[in-house]
Design an enzyme around this catalytic site. Sequence first.
Site, PDB file in Angstrom:
ATOM      1  CD  GLU A 182      53.349  29.556   5.753  1.00 17.00           C
ATOM      2  OE1 GLU A 182      54.114  28.803   5.113  1.00 17.00           O
ATOM      3  OE2 GLU A 182      52.707  29.185   6.746  1.00 17.00           O
ATOM      4  CD  GLU A 229      56.639  29.048  10.233  1.00 19.85           C
ATOM      5  OE1 GLU A 229      55.574  29.236   9.634  1.00 19.85           O
ATOM      6  OE2 GLU A 229      57.611  29.848  10.170  1.00 19.85           O
TER       7      GLU A 229
END
Length: 258
Positions: A114, A134
């Site tokens: 990210e 995640e």
Amino acid sequence: MAEHLVTFESDGAIGIVTLRRPEKFNALDIPMLRALEAALDEAEAADGVRVVLLRGEGKGFCAGGDVEAWARMSAADFQVQWVRYGHRVFDRLARLRQPTIAVLSGHALGGGLELAVACDFRVAENHIKLGFPETSIGVVPGWSGTQRAVRRFGAQTVRRMALGGEILLAPEALALGVVDRVVESGSGLTESRAWAEKIAERGPLATEAAKLMIAVAEGEDSAAATEALASGFIALTGDLTAGVDAFKIKQKPAFSRS
């Protein structure tokens, strides 16, 4: 000290922001995020810096969010102190006035990917891996992995990583547009510098304006970008000078539309 966790240095027109937590593969915690925000402020204010490189010290670019830093947070603290603050810092990177290049000399996973996505360009060494793992530990990408990443790479590519758990090797990431260049291992910083130097040769104001216009098209804080472009244009006009001069002497300005 927190200020040493992320540093900024300049070399002529090139600025370098370095994540310095190699023992944790530059995993991000709150002190790291604060230091990153400060380094980005320093980079944007640096006179003459036209391109900013973002790199990680040691073997990793960024292993993402430090699980130990957020696992014991309450739901409210996790939302505000972790997710929202991380978003603010990553948005700061995405909206930096200078073009930015993420130097991926090590893996970029979860929040690390990210972070790289918030840069304008990504240069990956050919041995690295990228992904959004995640959901394998019961959480979701929280720092724009389902938002900015989708806008930049497309929903299906993000689905493959976030839902399917795919970890991309650098060549596959290049084919999908997740990275812009793949280079030999050990050459990421050198190759990124060379690219940055070419970008720095271009008109700095035109480059910054082009970046803002692309941000508008991409939906990256379009309101602020539009106002920045308009304000920058007005600041160069005779109307602004006439208005400020008249204000100082408490008279009505004589605008000339010049």
